[in-house]
Design a protein around this motif. Structure first.
Motif, PDB file in Angstrom:
ATOM      1  N   GLN A 407       1.266  -1.656   0.456  1.00  9.50           N
ATOM      2  CA  GLN A 407      -0.062   0.000  -0.153  1.00  9.50           C
ATOM      3  C   GLN A 407       0.866   1.663  -0.082  1.00  9.50           C
ATOM      4  N   GLY A 408       0.792   2.739  -0.050  1.00  5.45           N
ATOM      5  CA  GLY A 408       0.910   3.826  -0.710  1.00  5.45           C
ATOM      6  C   GLY A 408       2.109   3.662  -1.634  1.00  5.45           C
ATOM      7  N   SER A 409       3.296   4.525  -1.553  1.00  2.00           N
ATOM      8  CA  SER A 409       4.753   4.370  -2.817  1.00  2.00           C
ATOM      9  C   SER A 409       5.097   3.063  -2.325  1.00  2.00           C
ATOM     10  N   GLY A 410       6.118   2.853  -3.137  1.00  2.00           N
ATOM     11  CA  GLY A 410       6.635   1.734  -4.039  1.00  2.00           C
ATOM     12  C   GLY A 410       8.027   2.392  -4.497  1.00  2.00           C
ATOM     13  N   GLN A 411       9.416   1.037  -4.009  1.00  2.00           N
ATOM     14  CA  GLN A 411      10.006   1.644  -5.466  1.00  2.00           C
ATOM     15  C   GLN A 411      10.792   0.107  -5.571  1.00  2.00           C
ATOM     16  N   LEU A 412      11.133   0.482  -6.741  1.00  2.00           N
ATOM     17  CA  LEU A 412      11.201  -1.147  -7.331  1.00  2.00           C
ATOM     18  C   LEU A 412      12.897  -0.156  -7.819  1.00  2.00           C
ATOM     19  N   VAL A 413      13.909  -1.403  -7.668  1.00  2.00           N
ATOM     20  CA  VAL A 413      15.230  -1.394  -7.407  1.00  2.00           C
ATOM     21  C   VAL A 413      16.029  -2.714  -8.475  1.00  2.00           C
ATOM     22  N   VAL A 414      16.594  -1.297  -9.240  1.00  2.00           N
ATOM     23  CA  VAL A 414      16.971  -2.956 -10.725  1.00  2.00           C
ATOM     24  C   VAL A 414      18.630  -2.680 -10.326  1.00  2.00           C
ATOM     25  N   GLY A 415      19.013  -3.703 -10.359  1.00  2.00           N
ATOM     26  CA  GLY A 415      20.755  -4.166 -10.607  1.00  2.00           C
ATOM     27  C   GLY A 415      21.083  -3.546 -12.641  1.00  2.00           C
ATOM     28  N   ASP A 416      20.613  -3.813 -13.193  1.00  2.00           N
ATOM     29  CA  ASP A 416      21.248  -3.608 -13.852  1.00  2.00           C
ATOM     30  C   ASP A 416      20.238  -3.601 -15.157  1.00  2.00           C
ATOM     31  N   PRO A 417      19.863  -2.580 -16.337  1.00  2.00           N
ATOM     32  CA  PRO A 417      19.219  -2.972 -17.570  1.00  2.00           C
ATOM     33  C   PRO A 417      18.750  -3.892 -18.084  1.00  2.00           C
ATOM     34  N   ASP A 418      19.436  -5.436 -18.178  1.00  2.00           N
ATOM     35  CA  ASP A 418      18.967  -5.854 -18.766  1.00  2.00           C
ATOM     36  C   ASP A 418      18.110  -7.135 -18.020  1.00  2.00           C
ATOM     37  N   LEU A 419      17.475  -6.848 -16.527  1.00  2.00           N
ATOM     38  CA  LEU A 419      16.633  -7.651 -15.504  1.00  2.00           C
ATOM     39  C   LEU A 419      15.629  -7.024 -15.892  1.00  2.00           C
ATOM     40  N   MET A 420      15.145  -5.777 -16.772  1.00  2.00           N
ATOM     41  CA  MET A 420      13.920  -4.824 -16.702  1.00  2.00           C
ATOM     42  C   MET A 420      13.036  -5.803 -17.010  1.00  2.00           C
ATOM     43  N   ALA A 421      12.628  -7.352 -18.159  1.00  2.00           N
ATOM     44  CA  ALA A 421      11.571  -8.391 -18.312  1.00  2.00           C
ATOM     45  C   ALA A 421      11.445  -8.633 -17.104  1.00  2.00           C
ATOM     46  N   SER A 422      12.803  -9.060 -15.812  1.00  2.00           N
ATOM     47  CA  SER A 422      12.173  -9.798 -15.134  1.00  2.00           C
ATOM     48  C   SER A 422      11.527  -8.958 -14.128  1.00  2.00           C
ATOM     49  N   GLU A 498      27.096 -25.763  -9.863  1.00  2.00           N
ATOM     50  CA  GLU A 498      27.421 -26.069 -11.104  1.00  2.00           C
ATOM     51  C   GLU A 498      25.603 -25.659 -11.474  1.00  2.00           C
ATOM     52  N   ASP A 499      24.675 -25.604 -10.577  1.00  2.00           N
ATOM     53  CA  ASP A 499      23.421 -25.315 -10.422  1.00  2.00           C
ATOM     54  C   ASP A 499      23.185 -24.335 -10.428  1.00  2.00           C
ATOM     55  N   GLU A 500      21.339 -24.017 -11.930  1.00  2.00           N
ATOM     56  CA  GLU A 500      21.204 -23.147 -11.751  1.00  2.00           C
ATOM     57  C   GLU A 500      19.403 -22.648 -10.930  1.00  2.00           C
ATOM     58  N   LEU A 501      19.651 -21.959 -10.293  1.00  2.00           N
ATOM     59  CA  LEU A 501      18.250 -21.582  -9.002  1.00  2.00           C
ATOM     60  C   LEU A 501      18.123 -19.956  -9.323  1.00  2.00           C
ATOM     61  N   GLY A 502      16.946 -19.922  -9.709  1.00  2.00           N
ATOM     62  CA  GLY A 502      15.319 -18.905  -9.768  1.00  2.00           C
ATOM     63  C   GLY A 502      15.778 -18.887  -8.062  1.00  2.00           C
ATOM     64  N   LEU A 503      15.625 -17.356  -7.539  1.00  2.00           N
ATOM     65  CA  LEU A 503      14.804 -17.341  -5.973  1.00  2.00           C
ATOM     66  C   LEU A 503      14.424 -16.020  -5.564  1.00  2.00           C
ATOM     67  N   LEU A 504      12.963 -16.012  -5.778  1.00  2.00           N
ATOM     68  CA  LEU A 504      12.417 -15.161  -4.616  1.00  2.00           C
ATOM     69  C   LEU A 504      11.932 -15.128  -3.657  1.00  2.00           C
ATOM     70  N   ASP A 523      23.683 -17.717 -14.494  1.00  2.00           N
ATOM     71  CA  ASP A 523      22.808 -16.683 -15.809  1.00  2.00           C
ATOM     72  C   ASP A 523      21.633 -16.381 -14.795  1.00  2.00           C
ATOM     73  N   PRO A 524      21.338 -15.385 -15.282  1.00  2.00           N
ATOM     74  CA  PRO A 524      20.103 -14.303 -14.485  1.00  2.00           C
ATOM     75  C   PRO A 524      18.779 -14.880 -15.610  1.00  2.00           C
ATOM     76  N   ALA A 525      19.313 -15.491 -16.153  1.00  2.00           N
ATOM     77  CA  ALA A 525      17.986 -15.725 -17.686  1.00  2.00           C
ATOM     78  C   ALA A 525      16.740 -16.214 -16.216  1.00  2.00           C
ATOM     79  N   ILE A 526      17.336 -17.589 -15.565  1.00  2.00           N
ATOM     80  CA  ILE A 526      16.516 -18.437 -14.604  1.00  2.00           C
ATOM     81  C   ILE A 526      16.047 -17.796 -13.301  1.00  2.00           C
ATOM     82  N   ALA A 527      15.976 -16.503 -12.946  1.00  2.00           N
ATOM     83  CA  ALA A 527      15.517 -15.684 -12.690  1.00  2.00           C
ATOM     84  C   ALA A 527      14.001 -15.061 -13.267  1.00  2.00           C
ATOM     85  N   GLU A 528      13.857 -14.305 -15.080  1.00  2.00           N
ATOM     86  CA  GLU A 528      12.890 -14.206 -15.227  1.00  2.00           C
ATOM     87  C   GLU A 528      12.185 -15.063 -15.898  1.00  2.00           C
TER      88      GLU A 528
END
Length: 625
Positions: A407-422, A498-504, A523-528
């Motif tokens: 609720q209210g105002s929010g902030q979206l922090v992105v580490g790299d422009p390539d992560l905009m889709a994620s 060697e594993d690839e895992l996305g985490l939230l 590979d950051p694609a797993i986060a996307e």
């Protein structure tokens, strides 16, 4: 099914959210379904509703099914007709000017022997409406306005963004995706760079003029905050009923003030009505986000009017209130014409999405049920029936609280422009569950963060790599980790280098709810893939998030395995094999430590006893001279 720019629109019950066929039970059940009508009217010669109506095989010849369109009777089918051919078509008549919806009503009258009282007890009075039933609507005038773009139910929609986005354009793109996810909650929305096919929204440059432009199945929007805010505030008003719009002023989007009360009408239920005999239910589905958080002392004020049931003749009417399948209260309503009461809704039964069922059992007396029997009519008063609460519970860091706490105002922090889709997919997944689109401010990281980056914002989303975030989160991604079952100390998830895992991960930073989307591996694609799976309404994964961590890995090229974890220490625990974790060691060897401390305590107690409990020595008398 997709909507074409100038052809027919086919909308099935499955598209409208009916994942299963609808079973109507009792002697006089009813099904009501509505869809938005084209603003220019329909072509009645080509518009119709196709229904699959399957009656119970034991129904008598006196059973009938009436179908109404906008309260106008269109067809009456006998049970014999439906048993021979359950698929029927009902024409949609011409709509009066200004009619905004096409409302379908299916009203069966079901009997077996003619004695309704005896027939109800068999449980065989039912009619099944197939989920493949559909509306086919042909607009009289092809849709061409901005507002009409938001009316159809698309099977898929694309947001096309430029390859290189400035920070201002990136924020506008994220806002636009959030708006589309909110306005099309059952439609998958793809974040696309370059070009796309089918219905699409194209983000143009900030100086694009006009700022909103409709071209067939394409909506072009200038990459400006004012254009997105105009869609949020004005999309369903007459101001958007044109092909191109040049904005001169945009009303500020103010958050809706809920107070401590929310009526059924405000929640979109109107005045819910039941009519018929036997057991019937009203289902009121509500989210915690609609109430602004997890409320304290939540109660439902029930105000209903009903036709009287004469108990002197043996008729009976009972009522029950269920919350998420748990019975809360019962009523004897025989002989009454009103129900005015408060029902307490226990906080421990509340979930992110809740179902409140009001069930009414109308049992006519035996011996007087031949022929026509007056059915029960009951209506809830939508303005006076309401949810009320005294305040809100403090957040506890559990994903069931999301998005109610956003609720209210929010902030979206992105580490790299390539992560905009994620970031877009994560924002869209949350916006689908929110009562209003989420429009956080965008911040691009320039250096790693070790403290809360939210500033004055009330909540935050972080989409960044593990090397950019050094916060106290449930899982620290600096080294290899395992998730343990504390009951047997076995690893249920062991992550290898060697594993690839996305985490939230969900964490409270300075008391503010914050979600961090990241990944393990190279590979950051797993986060996307993880955020895209959550944003896809067909998976229902966003509704199922629990605990405080969500993981996802690529089980197959087109399959992402998603799982929720409670890593608060109550259910699962995290171990870092490359680190010495004294808390985990204490937990693992706690029984031996208790025994050791008990033995040491017993030894000390025995030593003290030996010293203090010895018999005093009697002094010997002095020698006699």
């Amino acid at each position: 099914m997709p909507a074409t720019a100038q052809g027919e629109e086919t909308i099935s019950l499955q598209t409208l959210g009916y994942s299963r066929s609808v079973v109507l039970q009792g002697s006089n059940p009813e099904l009501n379904v509505g869809i938005p009508a084209p603003s220019g009217g329909i072509d009645p010669s080509a518009s119709f509703v196709q229904l699959r109506l399957e009656p119970s095989p034991v129904l008598g010849p006196g059973s009938t099914v009436r179908v109404l369109i906008n309260q106008e009777p269109m067809e009456v089918f006998s049970v014999g007709q439906l048993q021979a051919n359950p698929v029927v078509q009902v024409p949609i008549p011409e709509l009066p000017p200004g009619e905004r919806f096409i409302n379908l009503s299916v009203q069966p009258f079901l009997t077996i022997s003619g004695d309704i009282c005896r027939d109800i007890g068999t449980g065989n009075l039912f009619l099944t409406v197939g989920r493949e039933s559909f509306f086919q609507v042909v607009p009289r005038i092809p849709d061409s306005t901005v507002a009409d773009f938001f009316r159809p139910l698309y099977s898929q929609l694309s947001l096309v963004v430029p390859a290189n986005l400035s920070p201002e354009s990136a924020e506008a793109a994220l806002w636009l995706y959030s708006l589309l996810a909110h306005q099309f909650p059952r439609t998958p929305i793809l974040w696309t760079r370059g070009s796309a096919s089918g219905p699409q929204v194209v983000l143009e440059s900030p100086d694009f003029s006009p700022q909103l432009q409709r071209q067939g199945s394409t909506l072009r929007v200038a990459a400006r905050a004012e254009a997105i805010q105009a869609l949020v505030a004005e999309w369903e008003r007459p101001g958007l009923l044109s092909r191109s719009i040049q904005l001169s002023s945009v009303p500020a989007v103010e958050p809706e003030s809920l107070g401590n009360r929310r009526s059924l009408r405000q929640l979109g239920f109107g005045d819910p009505t039941l009519r018929g005999m036997g057991t019937q239910s009203l289902f009121l589905n509500f989210d915690l986000a609609q109430l602004g958080g997890r409320p304290q002392d939540l109660a439902l004020q029930l105000n209903a009017v009903m036709t009287p049931v004469d108990g002197r003749l043996g008729d009976r009417l009972n009522g029950q209130v269920f919350l998420n399948g748990i019975l809360l209260k019962t009523y004897d309503l025989t002989g009454r014409t009103q129900l005015n009461d408060w029902v307490a809704l226990p906080s421990q039964l509340l979930r992110r999405a809740n179902t409140l069922e009001l069930r009414f059992d109308h049992a006519p007396s035996q011996g007087s049920c031949q022929g026509a029997v007056a059915p029960l009519t009951l209506q809830l008063q939508g303005d006076s029936s309401a949810f009320s609460w005294s305040g809100y519970e403090a957040p506890v860091g559990e994903l069931q609280e999301i998005p109610a706490l956003l609720q209210g105002s929010g902030q979206l922090v992105v580490g790299d422009p390539d992560l905009m889709a994620s970031a877009a997919y994560l924002l869209g997944a949350l916006s689908r569950l929110s009562p209003q689109p989420l429009l956080p401010r965008l911040q691009l990281l320039s250096e790693p963060i070790s403290r809360s980056p939210l500033g004055d914002a009330s909540w935050g989303l972080i989409v960044a790599g593990p090397e950019q975030v050094e916060l106290n989160t449930p899982i620290r991604l600096g080294s290899r980790f395992e998730i343990l079952n504390p009951l047997n100390q076995r690893a249920v998830l062991a992550v290898q280098p060697e594993d690839e895992l996305g985490l939230l991960q969900y964490v409270l930073l300075e008391g503010k709810p914050t979600l961090w989307l990241s990944w393990w591996g190279s590979d950051p694609a797993i986060a996307e893939r993880l955020s895209r799976s959550l944003a896809d309404p067909r998976t229902l994964l966003a509704n199922q998030m629990q605990g405080n961590v969500v993981t996802g890995y690529a089980a197959a090229p087109n399959l992402t395995q998603v799982q929720s974890w409670d890593l608060s220490g109550q259910t699962y625990q995290v171990r870092y094999p490359d680190r010495l974790d004294w808390r985990l060691l204490l937990w693992r060897y706690r029984f031996w430590l208790v025994i050791l401390v008990a033995l040491l305590g017993a030894g000390v107690a025995w030593s003290l006893y030996q010293r203090l409990a010895q018999m005093p020595q009697v002094p010997s008398p002095p020698p006699q001279p």
